[in-house]
Each structure stands twice: as structure tokens, then as C-alpha cells.
Design a protein around this motif. Structure first.
Motif, PDB file in Angstrom:
ATOM      1  N   TYR A  14      -1.138   1.938   8.394  1.00 20.82           N
ATOM      2  CA  TYR A  14      -1.448   0.911   7.287  1.00 20.82           C
ATOM      3  C   TYR A  14      -0.588   0.817   5.945  1.00 20.82           C
ATOM      4  CZ  TYR A  14      -5.614   0.120  10.309  1.00 20.82           C
ATOM      5  OH  TYR A  14      -6.330   0.121  11.168  1.00 20.82           O
ATOM      6  N   SER A  15       0.043   1.742   5.696  1.00 24.06           N
ATOM      7  CA  SER A  15       0.583   1.652   4.492  1.00 24.06           C
ATOM      8  C   SER A  15       2.259   1.277   4.571  1.00 24.06           C
ATOM      9  CB  SER A  15       0.494   3.092   3.705  1.00 24.06           C
ATOM     10  OG  SER A  15       0.792   4.052   4.412  1.00 24.06           O
ATOM     11  N   ASP A  16       2.826   0.561   3.284  1.00 22.29           N
ATOM     12  CA  ASP A  16       4.205   0.449   3.402  1.00 22.29           C
ATOM     13  C   ASP A  16       5.157   1.706   3.028  1.00 22.29           C
ATOM     14  OD1 ASP A  16       3.577  -2.415   3.756  1.00 22.29           O
ATOM     15  OD2 ASP A  16       2.561  -2.254   1.872  1.00 22.29           O
ATOM     16  N   ARG A  17       4.387   2.500   1.989  1.00 22.13           N
ATOM     17  CA  ARG A  17       5.238   3.475   1.744  1.00 22.13           C
ATOM     18  C   ARG A  17       4.233   4.748   1.638  1.00 22.13           C
ATOM     19  NH1 ARG A  17       9.628   2.041  -1.229  1.00 22.13           N
ATOM     20  NH2 ARG A  17       9.660   3.859  -2.427  1.00 22.13           N
ATOM     21  N   ILE A  18       4.990   5.900   1.854  1.00 21.93           N
ATOM     22  CA  ILE A  18       4.485   7.286   1.838  1.00 21.93           C
ATOM     23  C   ILE A  18       5.035   7.956   0.481  1.00 21.93           C
ATOM     24  CG2 ILE A  18       4.099   9.179   3.008  1.00 21.93           C
ATOM     25  CD1 ILE A  18       3.320   7.831   5.434  1.00 21.93           C
ATOM     26  N   VAL A  19       4.100   8.796  -0.122  1.00 18.28           N
ATOM     27  CA  VAL A  19       4.354   9.884  -1.003  1.00 18.28           C
ATOM     28  C   VAL A  19       4.085  11.254  -0.551  1.00 18.28           C
ATOM     29  CG1 VAL A  19       4.097  10.565  -3.394  1.00 18.28           C
ATOM     30  CG2 VAL A  19       4.635   8.273  -3.038  1.00 18.28           C
ATOM     31  N   ALA A  20       4.695  12.120  -0.199  1.00 22.93           N
ATOM     32  CA  ALA A  20       4.430  13.281   0.556  1.00 22.93           C
ATOM     33  C   ALA A  20       4.451  14.648  -0.718  1.00 22.93           C
ATOM     34  CB  ALA A  20       5.346  13.786   1.481  1.00 22.93           C
ATOM     35  N   LEU A  21       3.482  15.107  -0.859  1.00 21.92           N
ATOM     36  CA  LEU A  21       3.183  16.166  -2.082  1.00 21.92           C
ATOM     37  C   LEU A  21       2.855  17.663  -1.082  1.00 21.92           C
ATOM     38  CD1 LEU A  21       0.860  14.753  -4.606  1.00 21.92           C
ATOM     39  CD2 LEU A  21       3.142  15.086  -4.843  1.00 21.92           C
ATOM     40  N   ILE A  66       0.893  -1.259  -0.117  1.00 28.72           N
ATOM     41  CA  ILE A  66       0.028  -0.115   0.034  1.00 28.72           C
ATOM     42  C   ILE A  66       0.884   1.147  -0.096  1.00 28.72           C
ATOM     43  CG2 ILE A  66      -1.567   1.302   1.217  1.00 28.72           C
ATOM     44  CD1 ILE A  66      -2.789  -1.240   2.504  1.00 28.72           C
ATOM     45  N   THR A  67       0.570   2.104  -0.972  1.00 29.81           N
ATOM     46  CA  THR A  67       1.265   3.371  -1.255  1.00 29.81           C
ATOM     47  C   THR A  67       0.078   4.382  -0.791  1.00 29.81           C
ATOM     48  OG1 THR A  67       2.897   2.588  -2.514  1.00 29.81           O
ATOM     49  CG2 THR A  67       2.553   4.805  -2.368  1.00 29.81           C
ATOM     50  N   SER A  68       0.639   5.489   0.276  1.00 27.49           N
ATOM     51  CA  SER A  68      -0.261   6.420   0.549  1.00 27.49           C
ATOM     52  C   SER A  68       0.445   7.855  -0.023  1.00 27.49           C
ATOM     53  CB  SER A  68      -0.462   6.641   1.999  1.00 27.49           C
ATOM     54  OG  SER A  68      -1.287   5.452   2.544  1.00 27.49           O
ATOM     55  N   LEU A  69      -0.528   8.679  -0.686  1.00 26.02           N
ATOM     56  CA  LEU A  69      -0.361   9.952  -1.026  1.00 26.02           C
ATOM     57  C   LEU A  69      -0.692  10.611   0.320  1.00 26.02           C
ATOM     58  CD1 LEU A  69      -1.533  10.357  -4.606  1.00 26.02           C
ATOM     59  CD2 LEU A  69       0.684   9.499  -3.778  1.00 26.02           C
ATOM     60  N   VAL A  70      -0.025  11.507   0.506  1.00 28.53           N
ATOM     61  CA  VAL A  70      -0.234  12.727   1.889  1.00 28.53           C
ATOM     62  C   VAL A  70       0.053  13.855   1.294  1.00 28.53           C
ATOM     63  CG1 VAL A  70       0.267  10.720   3.677  1.00 28.53           C
ATOM     64  CG2 VAL A  70       1.876  12.374   3.089  1.00 28.53           C
ATOM     65  N   GLY A  71      -0.612  14.700   1.974  1.00 27.73           N
ATOM     66  CA  GLY A  71      -0.281  16.239   1.547  1.00 27.73           C
ATOM     67  C   GLY A  71      -1.397  17.125   2.088  1.00 27.73           C
ATOM     68  N   ALA A  72      -1.187  18.451   2.369  1.00 28.26           N
ATOM     69  CA  ALA A  72      -2.476  19.289   2.882  1.00 28.26           C
ATOM     70  C   ALA A  72      -3.583  19.211   1.743  1.00 28.26           C
ATOM     71  CB  ALA A  72      -1.557  20.602   3.052  1.00 28.26           C
ATOM     72  N   ASN A  73      -4.852  19.796   2.371  1.00 30.92           N
ATOM     73  CA  ASN A  73      -5.661  20.097   1.333  1.00 30.92           C
ATOM     74  C   ASN A  73      -5.214  20.765   0.154  1.00 30.92           C
ATOM     75  OD1 ASN A  73      -7.706  19.005   2.877  1.00 30.92           O
ATOM     76  ND2 ASN A  73      -8.160  20.745   3.936  1.00 30.92           N
ATOM     77  N   GLY A  74      -5.449  20.439  -1.328  1.00 30.89           N
ATOM     78  CA  GLY A  74      -5.156  21.351  -2.289  1.00 30.89           C
ATOM     79  C   GLY A  74      -3.684  21.042  -2.689  1.00 30.89           C
ATOM     80  N   ALA A  75      -3.155  20.134  -2.167  1.00 28.27           N
ATOM     81  CA  ALA A  75      -1.737  19.851  -2.486  1.00 28.27           C
ATOM     82  C   ALA A  75      -1.600  19.188  -4.054  1.00 28.27           C
ATOM     83  CB  ALA A  75      -0.940  18.929  -1.503  1.00 28.27           C
ATOM     84  N   GLY A  76      -2.752  18.608  -4.144  1.00 29.57           N
ATOM     85  CA  GLY A  76      -2.592  18.039  -5.850  1.00 29.57           C
ATOM     86  C   GLY A  76      -2.632  16.446  -5.859  1.00 29.57           C
ATOM     87  N   LYS A  77      -3.202  15.982  -4.603  1.00 34.17           N
ATOM     88  CA  LYS A  77      -3.206  14.474  -4.609  1.00 34.17           C
ATOM     89  C   LYS A  77      -4.159  13.813  -5.336  1.00 34.17           C
ATOM     90  CE  LYS A  77      -4.195  14.844  -0.087  1.00 34.17           C
ATOM     91  NZ  LYS A  77      -4.488  16.157   0.024  1.00 34.17           N
ATOM     92  N   SER A  78      -5.522  14.373  -5.309  1.00 30.38           N
ATOM     93  CA  SER A  78      -6.487  13.959  -6.231  1.00 30.38           C
ATOM     94  C   SER A  78      -6.145  14.131  -7.590  1.00 30.38           C
ATOM     95  CB  SER A  78      -7.659  14.751  -5.845  1.00 30.38           C
ATOM     96  OG  SER A  78      -8.142  14.352  -4.730  1.00 30.38           O
ATOM     97  N   THR A  79      -5.668  15.356  -7.811  1.00 34.07           N
ATOM     98  CA  THR A  79      -5.228  15.494  -9.403  1.00 34.07           C
ATOM     99  C   THR A  79      -4.290  14.414  -9.852  1.00 34.07           C
ATOM    100  OG1 THR A  79      -5.580  17.848  -8.803  1.00 34.07           O
ATOM    101  CG2 THR A  79      -4.503  17.391 -10.788  1.00 34.07           C
ATOM    102  N   LEU A  80      -3.374  14.051  -9.164  1.00 29.55           N
ATOM    103  CA  LEU A  80      -2.070  13.237  -9.493  1.00 29.55           C
ATOM    104  C   LEU A  80      -2.751  11.819  -9.610  1.00 29.55           C
ATOM    105  CD1 LEU A  80       0.846  13.173  -9.868  1.00 29.55           C
ATOM    106  CD2 LEU A  80       1.188  12.438  -7.594  1.00 29.55           C
ATOM    107  N   LEU A  81      -3.649  11.566  -8.731  1.00 37.63           N
ATOM    108  CA  LEU A  81      -4.360  10.199  -8.725  1.00 37.63           C
ATOM    109  C   LEU A  81      -5.106  10.014 -10.061  1.00 37.63           C
ATOM    110  CD1 LEU A  81      -4.328   7.765  -6.750  1.00 37.63           C
ATOM    111  CD2 LEU A  81      -6.664   8.408  -6.218  1.00 37.63           C
ATOM    112  N   SER A  82      -5.954  11.073 -10.288  1.00 39.68           N
ATOM    113  CA  SER A  82      -7.039  11.015 -11.419  1.00 39.68           C
ATOM    114  C   SER A  82      -6.166  10.861 -12.889  1.00 39.68           C
ATOM    115  CB  SER A  82      -7.666  12.477 -11.444  1.00 39.68           C
ATOM    116  OG  SER A  82      -8.397  12.521 -10.277  1.00 39.68           O
ATOM    117  N   ILE A  83      -4.817  11.630 -12.927  1.00 33.78           N
ATOM    118  CA  ILE A  83      -4.140  11.573 -14.099  1.00 33.78           C
ATOM    119  C   ILE A  83      -3.726   9.977 -14.303  1.00 33.78           C
ATOM    120  CG2 ILE A  83      -1.936  12.240 -15.098  1.00 33.78           C
ATOM    121  CD1 ILE A  83      -2.510  14.921 -13.710  1.00 33.78           C
ATOM    122  N   ALA A  84      -3.208   9.389 -13.241  1.00 31.07           N
ATOM    123  CA  ALA A  84      -2.850   8.043 -13.150  1.00 31.07           C
ATOM    124  C   ALA A  84      -3.922   7.005 -13.749  1.00 31.07           C
ATOM    125  CB  ALA A  84      -2.328   7.565 -11.777  1.00 31.07           C
TER     126      ALA A  84
END
Ligand SMILES: Nc1ncnc2c1ncn2[C@@H]1O[C@H](COP(=O)(O)OP(=O)(O)O)[C@@H](O)[C@H]1O
Ligand SMILES: [Mg+2]
Lengths: 344, 252
Positions: B202-209, B29-47
Motif C-alpha cells: 500500500y505504500s509509495d515509499r518505505i523508511v527502514a529503521l 503514503i510513506t511507511s516506517l518499518v522496523g523491528a519492535n523497539g526500532a524507534g518508529k513510534s518515537t520518531l513519529l511522536s517527535i514529528a
């Protein structure tokens, strides 16, 4: 169809047994609706100004048999074809626009067809049915496209406002058509074309309707893709469904069917809205499941309107468009109020 | 494996994803973390090819998401967005069964039905099977959506805020299910989570934006440090070890 049998043959774990049985509902509904339709259809064959009874047919009574084959049977055929296809077109349109109050009759599509008929009459004279159909189809597509374009730009997400905008738009288009018709003294003949009426169904005009079952079959083949598109673009893309292409196909089907039906027999107000709404209220929105029921119910609705129109002021006829407009209009208002209550 | 290669995306003049290059390895499990508006959802949507990138490419097992045919990708990658306004009245079972659409095109086989049953059972949806979606609570609906995505049976599963609307019990249950999908079924799970402690537990890796840029990525333990969290969220955070997990506690 095959899914029910496949489910049984699947290695089913015991607990979900009840789930399986419920699926039988689908067939029972279709069968019941079909049976009712057949009875009503047979009945309608023997209602009318000239007396035709089943016995006459056996006796090969000259006049009665002729009326039966040249008038009653074509009329019944037209009713069944127009009713089922219009209801299915409404179902498809309401799913794809994700608004249960959007149908060819509430998006202005029908009125665009009317305008097309006026233009075609001016261009080709009043006898060219094919010319009318070609231009009506073109206008129908333009009208639907315009409405969808507006829909995408509407900030108002209120489910009730959207069809009202469509009806307003239709009003403007229909006023334009009336103005044109008035200027060129076509008003009467255009009115006669537009109002759904099966009394003129004998020959020459209704045969076009044989094109619409093909559209219904295509809609059935695409039923699952339409359902997925109705979930929204995100879900559709996720499931690998080409969203824009599927939505376009569905709207084209709905527009073409509407044009052909209006040119063939005239418009039946609210049919494409009321029938799909009632059916999906009862059975949900899974198109593959509800599309056949919608087709049968649409045919039955028109048949009932027609028989009512033929008997209520016997021996005169009230056009089916008028009867359907009254019945459909009342149901439409009830549905609107219901939606309002649910939102509130 | 999901590779982001110099991915950028702007809305108007604002750059929402800024030249992100990143490889998410297969499994876990990889978790994308970051503040509101950091671009997490956008990055996921592109993928998930729900949004086109302005620049750069995303490859899923070597397939470019922008050019791979929809049905092919739908058998390898499934996504659930953050907001899912669905007005369609389907039963829970019908919805979950649509997860099989990329495989069987609506004509479900016995195997498909088995997988639907399995997904329903995983998310404890059997009692709700014949309910329409509009008769469910937000949390029940969220479970139904995730069950549908799981039922899709893809190697890669992208979920944007999967704990939306879930109460504590179901949130914990959901995270366990997702762990199970990663550990038992070998899926590659990518989550957007706003709660860094959920990511930590819960996650194995974290990606911080932060503001569209990749700040850090790596194994969870390496990233759960006060310095890094301060840099990502702009608050002072203490990190405590609790029952073998690192928990961030913001100062107030
Ligand atoms: N469709 C859009 N149009 C304009 N701006 C958008 C759009 N989607 C997102 N944004 C903006 O992009 C930024 C990142 O959004 P998002 O990826 O949803 O953030 P996150 O999921 O990390 O909270 C936000 O500032 C948001 O306002
Ligand atoms: Mg987000």
C-alpha cells in the motif's frame, strides 16, 4: 446553542437525519431540570419556622415580608450559587484528572480549605471573612496541586483507589486542622464553619458566593478545551490545545470555587462527585453539553437536601451538609460498586 | 513535506533515535518499518510534537514543530498514536466532530458538519454515530479515531499502527481509505506498520529503521529485497512477486 440551528441550515444529506434529531435531547434536559428547580425553589421560599405564605407578601405583612427578604431569599440564592458551582467544579476536576471519582470532595481539597480556615482564624481572628477567604483559596490550591502531583506518581491505575487515596489524604489534613483547632480552643467554631449549613445565611458571609458564577462562566467558555484535555495529552496536543495550561486553569477554577463555597456556607460532602457522575452517566462526557445540566442539577440537589433538612425534624433544622453527606454518601457507594462491577 | 534534520532522542542511557536525517516528500503514503523497539513510534511522536527531540529539528512545510504554535500546526498535521486509552464517554459523532476543533474551536459551521458527515461515511461509522466509545469494539474505536484524524483535514497525517485491532476486512478497507486520502485528497500520509507486506502493498515509499538508525529509504520496490529485509528484521526473508506486488516470506 447556535449549533442546532446551524445543523439544520447545513446542506444535510438525508441518511444522517436521525442523528440530527437526537441532539434535541440536550435542550429538553436543561429545560426539564430548570423547571423542576424553579418549582422547588419557589416552594423552599415558603418553608421555615416562621410562617410566610405567598399571600403575606401581597398583604405587605411586616414581619413575614422581612423574613422573606432578609432570610429566605438570601438563603435560596446561596443554595443555588453554591450548589451549581460546586457541581461544576467537580465536573471539571473529574474530566481533567480523567477519573470520575476525583472531585474537590474526594481529593482532600475541602479539608485543605478547612485547615486554611483554622490558620486564618488564628491569624486574623474569627471575624475576618476576607482573610479567611484569601488563606482558604491558597490552601485549596496547594491541596489540589499536592493531590495532582501524587496522582501523576501513582502507579495504581485502579480508578477506585485514586479517590480513596484522596480521602485518606483529606483525613490526615483534617486531623491536623482538628488538632490545631483543639489546641487553640477553636474546635466548635471551626466545626460550625465547615459543615454545610444554610441556616446562618442572612448577611455578611454568603455574599462571597457571588464570585462563583464567574468561575462557572469561565468553565463554560473553556468547556470544549476541557473536554479535549480530558481525552488525554496526545489528543489535546494533536488538536492544538495547550494541555498543561488548560488543565492548570481548570484545577485552579475548581480549587477557588471550593474554597469560596466552603468559606461562604461550609462543605457539602460528595456534592461535586455525585452530581457530575449522575449527569454524565446519563448524558456522556461532552462538557459543553453536560455543564449547564450539571449546574442546574447541583443547585437542585442542594435545594432538596436543604428542604429535607428543614422539614424532617420541624421546627428544628438538620444542616444541609449532614443531609447531603448521607444522600451523597449512599450514591457514592452505589457508584463505586457499579464501577467495580464493570471492571470485573 | 516533512524534514527530519539530525534528530536524536534518548531515554536514559539508551539512544532510541540516532541522528536521523530524512525527507518525506509531499503526497503519497510513506511507511516506517522496523523491528519492535526500532524507534518508529518515537520518531513519529517527535514529528508530531508529542515528544521533544534531544537534538535536531523536524520541519513540516518549513515550520519547526517544536516552536510553531499548537493551533497553527494542528491545522497542518494530525497524528494518531499507537495506544489511545480514552476514558471519556463521547459518542462517535462527537469524537469525530472534535477533529474540527483546530478550525472552528468547537462552534461547528455548516461546512464543518459536512466534513464530519463525510469522515463518518468514509469509515462506515454512520450506524455507530450515537454510540458511546466505551460501547464499541476495539476495531470500531480505532476506525472512529482515524475518522477524527481525517476530519481534522490536515495536509499531513501521521498514524502509528492504524491497523491496530482491525479484522481483515476492515484492515483492507482502512488501507484503501488511506490510499484514497493520499490519491484523491492529496494528503501526505505517514504510517508506522509492523507488517512489511502491508507496507509493500500500500505504500509509495518505505523508511527502514533499525535500533534508532535510518537503514534505508526510497520507493517501495527498491526496498523490498531479501538483503535489506534481513538487515532490518534480522530474519532470512524470500521476496516473491505476487500479482504485481512484492511479498516477503520469512523462512522458518
Ligand atoms: N517513555 C519511554 N521511556 C523509556 N523507554 C522508552 C519510552 N518509550 C519508548 N522507549 C523505548 O524506546 C525504544 C523504541 O520504542 P518505540 O519507538 O516505541 O519502538 P517501535 O515503535 O519501533 O516499536 C524501545 O526500546 C522502548 O522500550
Ligand atoms: Mg511503536
Amino acid at each position: 446553542m447556535s449549533s442546532t440551528t446551524e445543523r439544520r441550515s447545513g446542506a444535510a444529506p438525508a441518511p444522517s437525519g436521525q442523528v440530527r434529531r437526537r441532539r434535541g435531547v440536550r435542550r429538553r434536559h436543561v429545560a426539564a431540570a430548570l423547571a423542576a428547580l424553579v418549582v422547588a425553589a419557589l416552594g423552599s421560599l415558603f418553608v421555615g419556622v416562621s410562617d410566610v405564605s405567598p399571600a403575606d407578601l401581597l398583604d405587605a405583612d411586616e414581619a413575614g415580608t422581612r423574613v422573606f427578604w432578609t432570610s429566605r431569599v438570601p438563603r435560596l440564592t446561596a443554595i443555588l450559587l453554591a450548589g451549581s458551582a460546586t457541581a461544576v467544579a467537580g465536573l471539571v476536576m473529574m474530566s481533567l484528572t480523567r477519573n470520575r471519582f476525583v472531585s474537590p470532595q474526594t481529593a482532600g481539597t475541602t479539608e485543605w480549605v478547612g485547615l486554611g480556615i483554622v490558620v486564618a482564624t488564628l491569624a486574623f481572628g474569627s471575624t475576618s471573612v476576607l482573610g479567611k477567604m484569601g488563606i482558604a483559596v491558597a490552601f485549596s490550591l496547594v491541596g489540589t496541586a499536592l493531590f495532582v502531583w501524587l496522582l501523576q506518581r501513582m502507579v495504581l491505575t485502579d480508578i477506585v483507589v485514586v479517590p480513596l487515596v484522596g480521602i485518606l489524604l483529606g483525613g490526615v489534613v483534617s486531623a491536623a486542622a482538628a488538632f490545631l483547632a483543639y489546641r487553640f480552643e477553636l474546635l466548635q467554631s471551626v466545626d460550625a464553619w465547615m459543615n454545610g449549613d444554610f441556616s446562618g445565611v442572612v448577611a455578611g458571609r454568603y455574599e462571597l458566593l457571588w464570585l462563583v458564577p464567574a468561575a462557572t462562566v469561565v468553565a463554560y467558555l473553556y468547556a470544549d478545551r476541557f473536554s479535549v484535555a480530558g481525552m488525554g495529552e496526545g489528543f489535546a496536543v494533536n488538536l492544538g490545545v495547550p494541555y498543561t495550561r488548560v488543565v492548570t486553569l481548570g484545577l485552579v477554577i475548581a480549587s477557588v470555587v471550593t474554597a469560596i463555597v466552603v468559606v461562604g456556607v461550609g462543605s457539602i460532602p460528595f456534592l461535586g462527585l455525585v452530581v457530575p457522575n449522575l449527569v454524565t452517566l446519563a448524558l456522556g462526557d461532552n462538557l459543553r453539553r453536560v455543564l449547564p445540566v450539571t449546574a442546574v442539577t447541583g443547585a437542585a440537589f442542594v435545594l432538596v437536601c436543604d428542604v429535607v433538612g428543614r422539614t424532617i425534624r420541624y421546627p428544628y433544622e438538620i444542616p444541609v451538609g449532614t443531609v447531603g453527606g448521607v444522600i451523597g454518601g449512599v450514591v457514592f457507594i452505589v457508584l463505586l460498586l457499579r464501577a467495580r462491577r464493570r471492571v470485573a | 513535506m516533512i524534514e527530519f534534520r539530525s534528530v536524536s532522542k534518548s531515554f536514559g542511557d539508551t539512544r532510541v533515535v540516532d541522528d536521523v536525517s530524512l525527507t518525506i516528500p509531499t503526497g503519497g503514503i510513506t511507511s516506517l518499518v522496523g523491528a519492535n523497539g526500532a524507534g518508529k513510534s518515537t520518531l513519529l511522536s517527535i514529528a508530531a510534537r508529542l515528544l521533544p527531540a534531544d537534538r535536531g529539528r523536524v520541519l513540516v512545510d518549513g515550520l519547526d514543530v517544536a516552536t510553531t504554535p499548537g493551533p497553527v500546526l494542528a491545522r497542518r498535521l494530525a497524528v494518531l498514536r499507537q495506544e489511545n486509552a480514552m476514558s471519556v464517554r463521547l459518542t462517535v459523532r462527537e469524537l469525530v466532530a472534535f477533529g474540527r476543533f483546530p478550525h472552528s474551536g468547537g462552534r461547528l459551521t455548516a461546512e464543518d458538519h459536512r466534513l464530519v458527515d463525510e469522515a463518518m461515511a468514509w469509515f462506515e461509522l454512520d450506524p455507530l454515530a450515537d454510540r458511546h466509545l466505551d460501547q464499541l469494539s476495539g476495531g470500531q474505536r480505532q476506525r472512529a479515531y482515524v475518522a477524527m484524524v481525517m476530519c481534522q483535514g490536515t495536509d499531513h497525517v501521521l498514524l502509528d499502527e492504524p491497523l491496530n485491532n482491525l479484522d481483515m476486512r476492515h484492515a483492507v478497507q482502512m488501507m484503501r481509505m488511506l490510499r484514497g486520502m493520499a490519491d484523491e485528497l492529496g494528503r501526505t500520509v505517514v504510517l508506522v506498520v509492523h507488517d512489511v507486506n502491508v507496507a509493500s502493498c500500500y505504500s509509495d515509499r518505505i523508511v527502514a529503521l533499525r535500533e534508532g538508525q535510518l537503514v534505508a529509504e526510497g520507493p517501495t520496490a527498491d526496498l523490498m529485497t531479501p538483503e535489506l529485509l534481513r538487515g532490518v528484521f534480522d530474519v532470512e526473508v524470500e521476496v516473491h512477486e505476487l500479482a504485481g506486488r512484492r511479498i516477503g516470506v520469512p523462512w522458518s
